[in-house]
Design a protein around this motif. Structure first.
Motif, PDB file in Angstrom:
ATOM      1  N   VAL A   1      80.447-103.264 -17.588  1.00 42.95           N
ATOM      2  CA  VAL A   1      80.265-103.471 -15.611  1.00 42.95           C
ATOM      3  C   VAL A   1      81.521-103.453 -15.615  1.00 42.95           C
TER       4      VAL A   1
ATOM      5  N   ARG B   1      76.789-106.117  -1.097  1.00 44.20           N
ATOM      6  CA  ARG B   1      75.686-105.578  -1.820  1.00 44.20           C
ATOM      7  C   ARG B   1      74.598-106.405  -1.073  1.00 44.20           C
TER       8      ARG B   1
ATOM      9  N   ARG C   1      71.319-105.453  -2.696  1.00 42.23           N
ATOM     10  CA  ARG C   1      69.795-105.195  -3.794  1.00 42.23           C
ATOM     11  C   ARG C   1      70.884-106.077  -5.299  1.00 42.23           C
TER      12      ARG C   1
ATOM     13  N   GLU D   1      80.940-108.572  -3.004  1.00 40.83           N
ATOM     14  CA  GLU D   1      82.148-107.538  -4.298  1.00 40.83           C
ATOM     15  C   GLU D   1      82.926-107.369  -4.453  1.00 40.83           C
ATOM     16  N   LEU D   2      83.322-106.770  -5.519  1.00 39.48           N
ATOM     17  CA  LEU D   2      84.520-105.984  -5.806  1.00 39.48           C
ATOM     18  C   LEU D   2      83.880-105.079  -6.434  1.00 39.48           C
TER      19      LEU D   2
ATOM     20  N   GLY E   1      81.616-101.358  -7.956  1.00 46.78           N
ATOM     21  CA  GLY E   1      81.282-100.636  -9.314  1.00 46.78           C
ATOM     22  C   GLY E   1      80.415-101.029  -9.942  1.00 46.78           C
ATOM     23  N   GLY E   2      79.714-100.671 -11.122  1.00 49.90           N
ATOM     24  CA  GLY E   2      78.737-100.591 -11.549  1.00 49.90           C
ATOM     25  C   GLY E   2      79.197-100.983 -12.785  1.00 49.90           C
ATOM     26  N   LYS E   3      77.785-100.097 -13.593  1.00 49.59           N
ATOM     27  CA  LYS E   3      77.413 -99.956 -15.238  1.00 49.59           C
ATOM     28  C   LYS E   3      78.535 -98.766 -15.861  1.00 49.59           C
TER      29      LYS E   3
ATOM     30  N   GLU F   1      81.335 -94.448 -10.083  1.00 50.45           N
ATOM     31  CA  GLU F   1      81.306 -95.576  -8.870  1.00 50.45           C
ATOM     32  C   GLU F   1      81.710 -95.546  -7.469  1.00 50.45           C
TER      33      GLU F   1
ATOM     34  N   LEU G   1      81.748-107.851 -17.613  1.00 43.55           N
ATOM     35  CA  LEU G   1      81.926-107.642 -15.531  1.00 43.55           C
ATOM     36  C   LEU G   1      83.258-107.646 -16.270  1.00 43.55           C
TER      37      LEU G   1
ATOM     38  N   ASN H   1      79.508-114.311  -9.942  1.00 43.08           N
ATOM     39  CA  ASN H   1      80.760-113.711 -10.850  1.00 43.08           C
ATOM     40  C   ASN H   1      82.474-113.142 -11.127  1.00 43.08           C
ATOM     41  N   ASP H   2      82.113-112.519  -9.610  1.00 48.54           N
ATOM     42  CA  ASP H   2      83.361-112.326  -8.743  1.00 48.54           C
ATOM     43  C   ASP H   2      84.123-113.224  -8.649  1.00 48.54           C
TER      44      ASP H   2
HETATM   45  N1  523 Z   1      78.002-107.420 -10.634  1.00 47.11           N
HETATM   46  C1  523 Z   1      78.791-108.380 -10.496  1.00 47.11           C
HETATM   47  N2  523 Z   1      79.767-108.274  -9.516  1.00 47.11           N
HETATM   48  C2  523 Z   1      80.185-106.914  -9.465  1.00 47.11           C
HETATM   49  C3  523 Z   1      79.962-105.592 -10.126  1.00 47.11           C
HETATM   50  C4  523 Z   1      79.931-104.318  -9.801  1.00 47.11           C
HETATM   51  C5  523 Z   1      78.171-106.241 -10.758  1.00 47.11           C
HETATM   52  O1  523 Z   1      78.511-109.638 -10.921  1.00 47.11           O
HETATM   53  N3  523 Z   1      81.445-106.265  -9.344  1.00 47.11           N
HETATM   54  C6  523 Z   1      76.772-107.259 -11.627  1.00 47.11           C
HETATM   55  C7  523 Z   1      75.169-107.677 -10.975  1.00 47.11           C
HETATM   56  C8  523 Z   1      74.609-106.454 -12.418  1.00 47.11           C
HETATM   57  C9  523 Z   1      75.366-105.875 -12.740  1.00 47.11           C
HETATM   58  O2  523 Z   1      76.823-106.500 -12.502  1.00 47.11           O
HETATM   59  O3  523 Z   1      73.739-107.575 -12.673  1.00 47.11           O
HETATM   60  C10 523 Z   1      75.256-104.734 -12.592  1.00 47.11           C
HETATM   61  O4  523 Z   1      75.727-104.043 -10.884  1.00 47.11           O
HETATM   62  P1  523 Z   1      75.589-103.080 -10.031  1.00 47.11           P
HETATM   63  O5  523 Z   1      73.472-103.593  -9.753  1.00 47.11           O
HETATM   64  O6  523 Z   1      76.250-103.033  -9.154  1.00 47.11           O
HETATM   65  O7  523 Z   1      75.658-101.598 -11.425  1.00 47.11           O
HETATM   66  P2  523 Z   1      74.888-100.436 -10.970  1.00 47.11           P
HETATM   67  O8  523 Z   1      74.700-100.029  -9.249  1.00 47.11           O
HETATM   68  O9  523 Z   1      74.797 -99.383 -12.052  1.00 47.11           O
HETATM   69  O10 523 Z   1      73.288-100.608 -11.496  1.00 47.11           O
HETATM   70  P3  523 Z   1      72.008-100.091 -11.630  1.00 47.11           P
HETATM   71  O11 523 Z   1      71.168-101.182 -10.444  1.00 47.11           O
HETATM   72  O12 523 Z   1      71.149 -99.776 -12.765  1.00 47.11           O
HETATM   73  O13 523 Z   1      72.393 -98.865 -11.195  1.00 47.11           O
END
Ligand code: 523
Length: 135
Positions: free
Chosen positions: A11, A27, A29, A38-39, A41-43, A57, A84, A120-121
């Protein structure tokens, strides 16, 4: 959906510094993280590089074009073997808007310390503060 383990999946999160401030996003959700900052971003998708994932992202979430820069801070282990990682992101064009977050805020060093960051951040606070105090 299969429950296959997402091993070594990454991530990515972007640290955008501008005018002596860092961009944070609030956030929406899941419920446990809603309201926390948070900073953005995403997966990383399958067959995608972390750098391309960050660019995608931040385009989807903030409507900006960025260039992905160097890593910042430590690797943060997530559940199910995911990790992450934060990268610097340089704004190339656009003004960030909250398309998927409830709001955005540009913070200085003092404000960063007062924000309710997701746990986490918080691991990146030392490097983020160092960068903000050098700006
Ligand atoms: N985090 C996190 N900090 C952070 C990010 C971008 C993400 O702790 N700065 C964690 C939160 C979730 C996982 O990382 O447990 C995935 O982040 P998410 O939900 O932002 O990623 P998406 O939007 O790609 O995930 P989907 O819900 O699958 O679309």
């Amino acid at each position: 959906m299969s429950d296959a383990p997402a091993r070594d999946r990454e991530v990515v999160a972007g640290a955008i510094f501008h005018g002596g401030r860092l961009l944070l996003a609030q956030r929406t959700r899941p419920p446990a993280l809603a309201g926390r900052w948070e900073l953005p971003g995403g997966k990383v998708e399958e067959f995608e590089s972390p750098q391309s994932a960050l660019v995608r992202e931040l385009r989807e979430e903030l409507a900006v074009e960025v260039r992905c820069g160097a890593r910042i801070g430590v690797d943060v282990p997530l559940s199910r073997g995911m990790v992450l990682r934060a990268y610097r992101a340089e704004l190339v064009s656009g003004e960030p808007v909250a398309l998927e977050h409830s709001q955005l805020r540009w913070v200085d060093a003092e404000e960063l310390l007062s924000m309710d960051l997701v746990d986490n951040d918080r691991a990146w606070i030392p490097e983020l503060l160092e960068e903000l105090s050098a700006l």
